[in-house]
Design a protein around this motif. Structure first.
Motif, short mmCIF file in Angstrom:
data_model
loop_
_atom_site.label_atom_id
_atom_site.label_comp_id
_atom_site.label_asym_id
_atom_site.label_seq_id
_atom_site.Cartn_x
_atom_site.Cartn_y
_atom_site.Cartn_z
N ALA A 1 5.34 8.63 4.01
CA ALA A 1 6.23 8.44 2.86
C ALA A 1 5.61 7.49 1.84
N ILE A 2 4.98 6.43 2.30
CA ILE A 2 4.31 5.50 1.39
C ILE A 2 3.17 6.22 0.66
N ALA A 3 2.37 6.98 1.41
CA ALA A 3 1.23 7.69 0.82
C ALA A 3 1.68 8.70 -0.22
N GLN A 4 2.90 9.24 -0.06
CA GLN A 4 3.43 10.23 -1.00
C GLN A 4 4.32 9.59 -2.07
N HIS A 5 4.32 8.26 -2.13
CA HIS A 5 5.14 7.52 -3.10
C HIS A 5 6.63 7.80 -2.94
N LYS A 6 7.06 8.07 -1.72
CA LYS A 6 8.47 8.31 -1.43
C LYS A 6 9.12 7.11 -0.76
N ALA A 7 8.34 6.07 -0.48
CA ALA A 7 8.84 4.83 0.09
C ALA A 7 8.13 3.67 -0.61
N GLU A 8 8.80 2.55 -0.68
CA GLU A 8 8.24 1.38 -1.35
C GLU A 8 7.08 0.78 -0.58
N ALA A 9 6.11 0.30 -1.34
CA ALA A 9 5.00 -0.46 -0.77
C ALA A 9 4.37 -1.25 -1.90
N SER A 10 3.78 -2.36 -1.54
CA SER A 10 3.01 -3.15 -2.50
C SER A 10 1.55 -2.73 -2.37
N THR A 11 1.21 -1.71 -3.13
CA THR A 11 -0.10 -1.06 -3.02
C THR A 11 -1.17 -1.89 -3.72
N VAL A 12 -2.32 -2.04 -3.06
CA VAL A 12 -3.45 -2.75 -3.66
C VAL A 12 -4.60 -1.80 -3.99
N TYR A 13 -4.61 -0.62 -3.37
CA TYR A 13 -5.67 0.36 -3.63
C TYR A 13 -5.18 1.73 -3.19
N GLU A 14 -5.55 2.75 -3.94
CA GLU A 14 -5.32 4.12 -3.49
C GLU A 14 -6.29 5.06 -4.16
N ASP A 15 -6.62 6.10 -3.44
CA ASP A 15 -7.42 7.20 -3.96
C ASP A 15 -6.90 8.48 -3.31
N GLU A 16 -7.65 9.55 -3.40
CA GLU A 16 -7.16 10.82 -2.86
C GLU A 16 -7.15 10.86 -1.33
N THR A 17 -7.84 9.93 -0.68
CA THR A 17 -7.98 9.95 0.77
C THR A 17 -7.16 8.89 1.49
N VAL A 18 -7.07 7.70 0.91
CA VAL A 18 -6.40 6.58 1.58
C VAL A 18 -5.48 5.83 0.62
N VAL A 19 -4.61 5.05 1.22
CA VAL A 19 -3.79 4.10 0.47
C VAL A 19 -3.83 2.79 1.25
#
Length: 158
Positions: free
Chosen positions: A16-34
């Motif tokens: 859910a976090i990876a799909q932006h369906k749940a909250e997270a304090s993201t510091v980095y993301e690309d097509e493979t990881v978050v």
């Protein structure tokens, strides 16, 4: 992906976090990881690096994604050292399976900034097995034999 991995992906907080369906304090993301701040950090700056594609554990993770998870964690560890967190050390921690203390069944690599007196320990770390050379050579042979078999084959040639 194994059948259990598919079933676990439904309702997975990290998916859910990876799909932006749940909250997270993201510091980095690309097509493979978050990578995001751990909701329950053991030290300030504690990060998690997770593949976007659901993988319960290492058996479900392809080598390319695994290498990328590590590379991102490595870069983030360097970044933490340059940040205002100023850790004195870094631990990488990956739990593969419930018996290994994995609590969220989506592979994740912890990047743990460490500070003198931070109080976080790995239980029973000093306990070690005393192995003679013959036993170590036998263990090495068993691992090499397993490496020679195709992934997913039975462990004892059955």
């Amino acid at each position: 992906m194994t059948q259990s991995a598919t079933a676990t992906a439904q309702g997975c907080i990290f998916c859910a976090i990876a799909q932006h369906k749940a909250e997270a304090s993201t510091v980095y993301e690309d097509e493979t990881v978050v990578a995001f701040m751990d909701r329950y950090p053991v030290t300030p700056g504690h990060l998690l690096v997770v593949p976007r594609h659901h993988a319960v554990g290492l058996e479900d993770l392809d080598k390319t994604t695994g290498a990328h998870v590590w590379a991102v964690a490595h870069d983030l560890a360097r970044t933490l050292r340059r940040s205002t967190f100023r850790p004195e050390g870094i631990n990488f921690f990956l739990c593969d399976g419930e018996v290994a203390f994995q609590t969220v069944l989506h592979l994740h690599l912890h990047v743990l900034p460490r500070y003198t007196g931070d109080g976080w320990t790995v239980e029973n770390l000093p306990k070690t097995l005393d192995r003679d050379r013959q036993r170590l050579d036998g263990d090495a042979h068993a691992i090499k034999a397993a490496a020679a078999r195709p992934a997913g084959s039975p462990p004892f040639g059955t």
